[in-house]
Structures are given as C-alpha cells and as structure tokens.
Design a protein around this motif. Structure first.
Motif, PDB file in Angstrom:
ATOM      1  N   ILE A 158      52.987  24.091  35.679  1.00 31.69           N
ATOM      2  CA  ILE A 158      53.950  23.032  36.006  1.00 31.69           C
ATOM      3  C   ILE A 158      54.999  23.533  36.994  1.00 31.69           C
ATOM      4  CG2 ILE A 158      55.836  21.621  35.075  1.00 31.69           C
ATOM      5  CD1 ILE A 158      54.172  21.213  32.557  1.00 31.69           C
ATOM      6  N   GLN A 161      53.547  24.183  40.677  1.00 29.68           N
ATOM      7  CA  GLN A 161      53.362  23.032  41.570  1.00 29.68           C
ATOM      8  C   GLN A 161      54.692  22.396  41.948  1.00 29.68           C
ATOM      9  OE1 GLN A 161      53.655  19.524  40.814  1.00 29.68           O
ATOM     10  NE2 GLN A 161      54.359  19.877  38.725  1.00 29.68           N
ATOM     11  N   LYS A 162      55.640  22.369  41.011  1.00 28.74           N
ATOM     12  CA  LYS A 162      56.949  21.795  41.338  1.00 28.74           C
ATOM     13  C   LYS A 162      57.672  22.617  42.395  1.00 28.74           C
ATOM     14  CE  LYS A 162      58.103  19.119  37.212  1.00 28.74           C
ATOM     15  NZ  LYS A 162      59.045  18.938  36.082  1.00 28.74           N
ATOM     16  N   PHE A 270      50.855  18.190  29.999  1.00 27.80           N
ATOM     17  CA  PHE A 270      50.841  17.880  31.424  1.00 27.80           C
ATOM     18  C   PHE A 270      50.916  16.379  31.707  1.00 27.80           C
ATOM     19  CE2 PHE A 270      48.137  21.866  31.197  1.00 27.80           C
ATOM     20  CZ  PHE A 270      49.139  22.713  31.655  1.00 27.80           C
ATOM     21  N   GLU A 272      53.271  14.306  32.483  1.00 30.32           N
ATOM     22  CA  GLU A 272      54.035  13.881  33.658  1.00 30.32           C
ATOM     23  C   GLU A 272      53.216  14.061  34.933  1.00 30.32           C
ATOM     24  OE1 GLU A 272      57.867  15.331  36.320  1.00 30.32           O
ATOM     25  OE2 GLU A 272      57.791  15.897  34.197  1.00 30.32           O
ATOM     26  N   GLN A 273      52.599  15.236  35.079  1.00 34.07           N
ATOM     27  CA  GLN A 273      51.826  15.525  36.295  1.00 34.07           C
ATOM     28  C   GLN A 273      50.549  14.685  36.358  1.00 34.07           C
ATOM     29  OE1 GLN A 273      53.168  17.967  34.278  1.00 34.07           O
ATOM     30  NE2 GLN A 273      54.885  18.166  35.710  1.00 34.07           N
TER      31      GLN A 273
END
Length: 280
Positions: A158, A161-162, A270, A272-273
């Motif tokens: 997470i 990628q953010k 995961f 949200e993603q």
C-alpha cells in the motif's frame, strides 16, 4: 534526465521494460534479453562498489542515491531506469528529486495476483507472501564481500504504490498491469505518448515498430527465451538454482490460486486500492 519504471516486485515492470527495450533499442522491434542492458536497475551494487565507505548497514548507500543519479545525468540524455524502491526518504535522504528525474511510469497490479507471483519469486507460501506485502518496513539489500552495496526500501504494498502515485515532484503515469495485458497496444502507446510529452519529443510514434515490439514480447516468447537462455534477474533459491521468472502469465488468476479465506483477508486489507483502481 531519468524516467523511472517503478513498481512493487512482480507487477509487470520487466514486461514494460522489455517492450520499451524492443521499441527504443532495436532496429525493428525484435526483442532479446540483451536489450534489457539498456535499461538498468537502480539502486544496483555497481553504482556503489567503488566507494571507500564500508557500508556496514543495509541503508548506508541511501546517502549516495542523489549523487549517483547526478553522475548518470552528466550524459545529458534521457535514461530509463527500473526501480522497486518506494518513493521515500531514508535517514533524510531522498530517493530522487526534480533535479534528477523527468518523470515516472508506475505499474500497478491487482495485489491478489501479485501475492502468487511474489510467493514463487522469493520462496514463500501464499500466507507468508501476504504478510510480506503488509509489512511497512520491508526492504531488501545486496551484500557483497561483507559490504551492503545496495538497499531497496519497499515498505508495504500500500505505501509503495501511494508513494509513487501521489508524488507531485514530477509527472507520473500510472498504468494497470491488467490493461497492459488486455489492451496492450493502447496501453503501451499511452506510455510512449507520455514519454514524448515529458521529453518534449516531436517524433511520431512508429506504429509498425510498436506492434512488432508487442509481438516479440508476448509472454510465451519471453518464457521460451528464459527456458533456452536463462534469466539472470530470477531469484536464486536455497538449492542455488533460479526460480522461474516468467511463471504463470495469464494463468495467474487469484480466484483459482487463492483459497477463500486468503481472498477475504486481502479484500479487507486492500479494499481502498481495489476500489480506486477498479479491480473486482
């Protein structure tokens, strides 16, 4: 200036790197593993081996990230570099900055499919690979002759990628591995147009070379090349042999490979993603 090909491991970076190598560094779009030498990886121990520093800690080379990138940019050419580094600071050392980087292409992949590829790549079972993806202090380093010559902070999937997708220092094009897989022509052309835009190039896209590059980098061809020639970037396992790098391809379907409990756990972590990147 550097254009980064950034991703969490096993998210399609090598495939994109192959496509770009075939398009930019071959005469007609024909691919061979030797072309990958045109797109190196950063950080890599070759960048740090000549320093007198003993590099006794894994993160020691972070002190020289920007210095080495400045050396790369002395050629005043556009350079593609692959990285699995998170876009972060280590001991107040930035991974990169606007003086060294022109932009980045970030490849994201459904984490529920990353986990099975990662499991094969680094010799973990699926549950262990999932735990690995969640750890926020994840990193790996290369040790040679008692010195830590390269350090790669991954962080969690997470945070990784953010760190790239939310970056505002320079332009970042985010592409989904799944789009590269299903809409290869359109997605790869999007990448080439982005490169033209940030480099201010007026050179038109060579559609025939683009198509040839795609054909010569199809998964079964890469898999055959690995079988015949080996792939030096594949992980060396405890038996001192290399794991298969081009492993599952389109057969990597989490619905078939993961049990329901693990899918449920990953959906929760995961969520949200999965929603933001339109995964189902």
């Amino acid at each position: 200036m550097i254009i980064w090909l950034a991703s969490y491991p096993k998210s399609g970076n090598t495939w994109l790197r192959s496509l770009l190598s075939a398009y930019f560094y071959s005469k007609d779009g024909s691919f061979d593993f030797d072309l990958l030498k045109n797109i190196g990886q950063f950080p890599h121990f070759d960048y740090f081996k000549d320093y007198k520093n003993i590099f006794s800690k894994p993160e020691s080379t972070a002190n020289y990230w920007l210095e080495e990138q400045a050396k790369i940019n002395k050629e005043k050419k556009v350079r593609f570099l692959k990285t699995h580094n998170a876009m972060c600071k280590i001991n107040n050392n930035k991974f990169t900055d606007e003086n060294n980087s022109l932009g980045a292409i970030y490849i994201i992949r459904d984490p529920r499919n990353v986990v099975s590829s990662l499991s094969n790549h680094i010799n973990l079972n699926l549950s262990e690979a999932f735990e690995y993806m969640k750890r926020e202090n994840n990193s790996f380093s290369y040790k040679k002759d008692g010195r830590y010559l390269a350090f790669v902070p991954l962080l969690s999937w997470i945070l990784h990628q953010k760190s790239w997708v939310s970056n505002k220092i320079f332009p970042v094009l985010t592409i989904r591995y799944e789009d590269l897989e299903v809409k290869t022509y359109e997605t790869f052309k999007k990448v080439l147009l982005f490169i033209n835009e940030i480099t201010k190039s007026k050179k038109k896209i060579d559609n025939e070379k683009l198509k040839k590059s795609i054909r010569s980098c199809e998964f079964d061809i890469l898999q055959k090349l690995e079988k015949n020639k080996g792939f030096p970037e594949a992980w060396i396992n405890e038996n001192k042999t290399r794991n298969k790098f081009f492993h599952l391809g389109k057969n990597n379907d989490y619905n078939k490979l993961l049990d329901k409990k693990l899918i449920s756990q990953m959906n929760e972590v995961f969520q949200e993603q999965i929603k933001v990147f339109n995964y189902k």
